[in-house]
Design a protein around this motif. Structure first.
Motif, PDB file in Angstrom:
ATOM      1  N   GLU A 113       0.801  -1.219   0.000  1.00  0.00           N
ATOM      2  CA  GLU A 113       0.000   0.000   0.000  1.00  0.00           C
ATOM      3  C   GLU A 113       0.841   1.280   0.000  1.00  0.00           C
ATOM      4  OE1 GLU A 113       0.368  -1.364   4.331  1.00  0.00           O
ATOM      5  OE2 GLU A 113       0.001  -2.261   2.365  1.00  0.00           O
ATOM      6  N   ILE A 114       2.164   1.152   0.070  1.00  0.00           N
ATOM      7  CA  ILE A 114       3.042   2.326   0.112  1.00  0.00           C
ATOM      8  C   ILE A 114       3.532   2.670  -1.296  1.00  0.00           C
ATOM      9  CG2 ILE A 114       5.192   3.269   1.042  1.00  0.00           C
ATOM     10  CD1 ILE A 114       2.961   2.916   3.082  1.00  0.00           C
ATOM     11  N   SER A 115       3.565   3.946  -1.614  1.00  0.00           N
ATOM     12  CA  SER A 115       4.018   4.405  -2.930  1.00  0.00           C
ATOM     13  C   SER A 115       5.465   3.990  -3.180  1.00  0.00           C
ATOM     14  CB  SER A 115       3.896   5.932  -3.015  1.00  0.00           C
ATOM     15  OG  SER A 115       4.549   6.421  -4.169  1.00  0.00           O
ATOM     16  N   SER A 116       5.748   3.590  -4.412  1.00  0.00           N
ATOM     17  CA  SER A 116       7.103   3.145  -4.775  1.00  0.00           C
ATOM     18  C   SER A 116       8.091   4.299  -4.818  1.00  0.00           C
ATOM     19  CB  SER A 116       7.075   2.449  -6.142  1.00  0.00           C
ATOM     20  OG  SER A 116       6.610   3.343  -7.143  1.00  0.00           O
ATOM     21  N   THR A 117       7.606   5.528  -4.753  1.00  0.00           N
ATOM     22  CA  THR A 117       8.506   6.698  -4.802  1.00  0.00           C
ATOM     23  C   THR A 117       8.811   7.245  -3.412  1.00  0.00           C
ATOM     24  OG1 THR A 117       6.630   8.214  -5.055  1.00  0.00           O
ATOM     25  CG2 THR A 117       7.630   7.360  -7.075  1.00  0.00           C
ATOM     26  N   GLU A 118       8.114   6.743  -2.408  1.00  0.00           N
ATOM     27  CA  GLU A 118       8.317   7.271  -1.053  1.00  0.00           C
ATOM     28  C   GLU A 118       9.647   6.807  -0.470  1.00  0.00           C
ATOM     29  OE1 GLU A 118       6.141   7.141   3.341  1.00  0.00           O
ATOM     30  OE2 GLU A 118       5.008   6.661   1.518  1.00  0.00           O
ATOM     31  N   GLU A 119      10.415   7.750   0.075  1.00  0.00           N
ATOM     32  CA  GLU A 119      11.696   7.420   0.701  1.00  0.00           C
ATOM     33  C   GLU A 119      11.457   6.962   2.144  1.00  0.00           C
ATOM     34  OE1 GLU A 119      14.471  10.597   0.342  1.00  0.00           O
ATOM     35  OE2 GLU A 119      14.800  10.237  -1.800  1.00  0.00           O
ATOM     36  N   ILE A 120      12.046   5.842   2.499  1.00  0.00           N
ATOM     37  CA  ILE A 120      11.848   5.282   3.838  1.00  0.00           C
ATOM     38  C   ILE A 120      13.206   4.937   4.467  1.00  0.00           C
ATOM     39  CG2 ILE A 120      10.678   3.537   5.212  1.00  0.00           C
ATOM     40  CD1 ILE A 120       8.752   3.091   2.959  1.00  0.00           C
ATOM     41  N   PRO A 121      13.733   5.790   5.331  1.00  0.00           N
ATOM     42  CA  PRO A 121      14.942   5.429   6.084  1.00  0.00           C
ATOM     43  C   PRO A 121      14.580   4.350   7.108  1.00  0.00           C
ATOM     44  CG  PRO A 121      14.550   7.804   6.105  1.00  0.00           C
ATOM     45  CD  PRO A 121      13.295   7.153   5.628  1.00  0.00           C
ATOM     46  N   TYR A 122      15.489   3.415   7.358  1.00  0.00           N
ATOM     47  CA  TYR A 122      15.183   2.337   8.296  1.00  0.00           C
ATOM     48  C   TYR A 122      16.450   1.861   9.001  1.00  0.00           C
ATOM     49  CZ  TYR A 122      17.165  -0.676   4.703  1.00  0.00           C
ATOM     50  OH  TYR A 122      18.026  -1.245   3.791  1.00  0.00           O
ATOM     51  N   ALA A 123      16.241   1.154  10.083  1.00  0.00           N
ATOM     52  CA  ALA A 123      17.332   0.513  10.825  1.00  0.00           C
ATOM     53  C   ALA A 123      16.952  -0.941  11.052  1.00  0.00           C
ATOM     54  CB  ALA A 123      17.570   1.217  12.150  1.00  0.00           C
ATOM     55  N   LEU A 124      17.779  -1.856  10.553  1.00  0.00           N
ATOM     56  CA  LEU A 124      17.573  -3.297  10.718  1.00  0.00           C
ATOM     57  C   LEU A 124      18.582  -3.811  11.738  1.00  0.00           C
ATOM     58  CD1 LEU A 124      16.408  -6.098   9.705  1.00  0.00           C
ATOM     59  CD2 LEU A 124      18.306  -6.084   8.064  1.00  0.00           C
ATOM     60  N   GLN A 125      18.119  -4.636  12.671  1.00  0.00           N
ATOM     61  CA  GLN A 125      19.024  -5.127  13.712  1.00  0.00           C
ATOM     62  C   GLN A 125      18.853  -6.627  13.900  1.00  0.00           C
ATOM     63  OE1 GLN A 125      18.771  -3.008  17.618  1.00  0.00           O
ATOM     64  NE2 GLN A 125      20.668  -2.124  16.885  1.00  0.00           N
ATOM     65  N   ILE A 126      19.979  -7.306  14.110  1.00  0.00           N
ATOM     66  CA  ILE A 126      19.984  -8.761  14.266  1.00  0.00           C
ATOM     67  C   ILE A 126      20.868  -9.136  15.450  1.00  0.00           C
ATOM     68  CG2 ILE A 126      20.452 -10.968  13.137  1.00  0.00           C
ATOM     69  CD1 ILE A 126      20.521  -9.306  10.456  1.00  0.00           C
ATOM     70  N   ARG A 127      20.383 -10.013  16.286  1.00  0.00           N
ATOM     71  CA  ARG A 127      21.204 -10.522  17.387  1.00  0.00           C
ATOM     72  C   ARG A 127      20.691 -11.894  17.798  1.00  0.00           C
ATOM     73  NH1 ARG A 127      18.285 -10.176  21.995  1.00  0.00           N
ATOM     74  NH2 ARG A 127      16.609  -8.625  22.057  1.00  0.00           N
ATOM     75  N   MET A 128      21.484 -12.564  18.621  1.00  0.00           N
ATOM     76  CA  MET A 128      21.090 -13.872  19.143  1.00  0.00           C
ATOM     77  C   MET A 128      21.409 -13.891  20.637  1.00  0.00           C
ATOM     78  SD  MET A 128      22.371 -17.671  17.928  1.00  0.00           S
ATOM     79  CE  MET A 128      21.301 -17.908  16.533  1.00  0.00           C
TER      80      MET A 128
END
Length: 279
Positions: A191-206
């Motif tokens: 549902e989000i426009s393909s032109t919208e800029e989306i900054p994000y932070a991905l985090q992984i740990r165990m």
């Protein structure tokens, strides 16, 4: 402070872990695959935390990252947040909503009951990602013994399916993972426009603790810098080439084969003529 810097700061937080930083370069959409995934490093139980700071833009619709789990077994946690997540300060309208609901109960009890039923259905189908990274989705893959990619977690899958449940477990830090390579695909929801800029932070740990913070900041792809979009060849739902493309490729192969046979025939004819002239 930019939204990307803010996300990085809030994701890392205050920690005594030793920090290691690097820059990874994004790739164009047409080259975005598990084979070209940005390697974030190793995930080890109670030892490392991996963070990727990136941005989906109008010229970059998908990002894929890779981590190698080196511990025999442990609880894997994956988190994703963006600037639209629940950390932002919002105006508290709870008192107004309570008053409005009471008013609806009195004036239109049937309409109110139907509205509450619809809201309950939405809540039941909502996933944890809607709270921290609205407008985004995550898919997690591994490689099986035959070398084929296998989808093990999908935030957009139907509620009650194994891939949806397993992804929810990853988001809550309860997914039991074993050694192997894991690929995390980050993209926009439908549902989000393909032109919208989306900054994000991905985090992984165990595990519950970590001693080392590995932070990777993604640099823009050449498509993003040049404001162009690489096109991925048309595919069918099963990942095979479309029938039109398949026919074009087959026709090209037949044409190439015919040309090779023609050249071979002319060469043989030439050799035959030369041999006849010798006698």
């Amino acid at each position: 402070m930019s939204s990307i810097d803010s996300l990085k700061s809030s994701s890392i937080g205050e920690t005594t872990a030793k920090a290691w930083e690097k820059t990874v370069t994004d790739v164009n959409d047409i080259d975005e695959s598990l084979a070209n995934a940005r390697d974030l490093g190793q995930t080890r139980l109670n030892y490392s935390r991996l963070t990727a700071i990136g941005q989906l833009s109008g010229y970059d619709s998908v990002d894929i990252y890779k981590t190698t789990v080196v511990s025999q077994r442990g609880k894997l946690a994956i988190s994703l947040r963006n600037a639209s997540g629940s950390d932002e300060k919002v105006l508290d309208l709870s008192k107004y909503e309570t008053y409005l609901n009471e008013l609806k109960k009195q004036t239109d009890p049937e309409g109110y009951a139907k509205e509450q039923e619809e809201k309950q259905k939405e809540l039941e189908n909502q996933n944890s990602l809607d709270l921290t990274a609205p407008g985004m989705k995550i898919e997690v893959y591994t490689i099986n013994k035959q070398g084929k990619q296998v989808l093990i977690g999908d935030s957009s899958a139907e509620k009650g399916t194994k891939t949806r449940d397993d992804l929810e477990q990853m988001l809550s830090g309860e997914y039991m993972a074993s050694q192997g390579e894991y690929y995390i695909k980050v993209s926009r929801s439908d549902e989000i426009s393909s032109t919208e800029e989306i900054p994000y932070a991905l985090q992984i740990r165990m595990g519950d603790t970590f001693k080392h913070d590995y932070i990777a900041t993604e640099a823009a792809s050449s498509d993003t810098k040049n404001k162009t979009t690489s096109k991925i060849p048309s595919t069918s739902n099963n990942g095979l080439l479309s029938s039109v493309n398949a026919l074009e490729i087959q026709a090209t192969r037949y044409q190439a084969t015919a040309q090779m046979l023609e050249i071979g025939y002319l060469n043989m004819a030439d050799i035959y003529n030369k041999n006849n002239k010798l006698f």
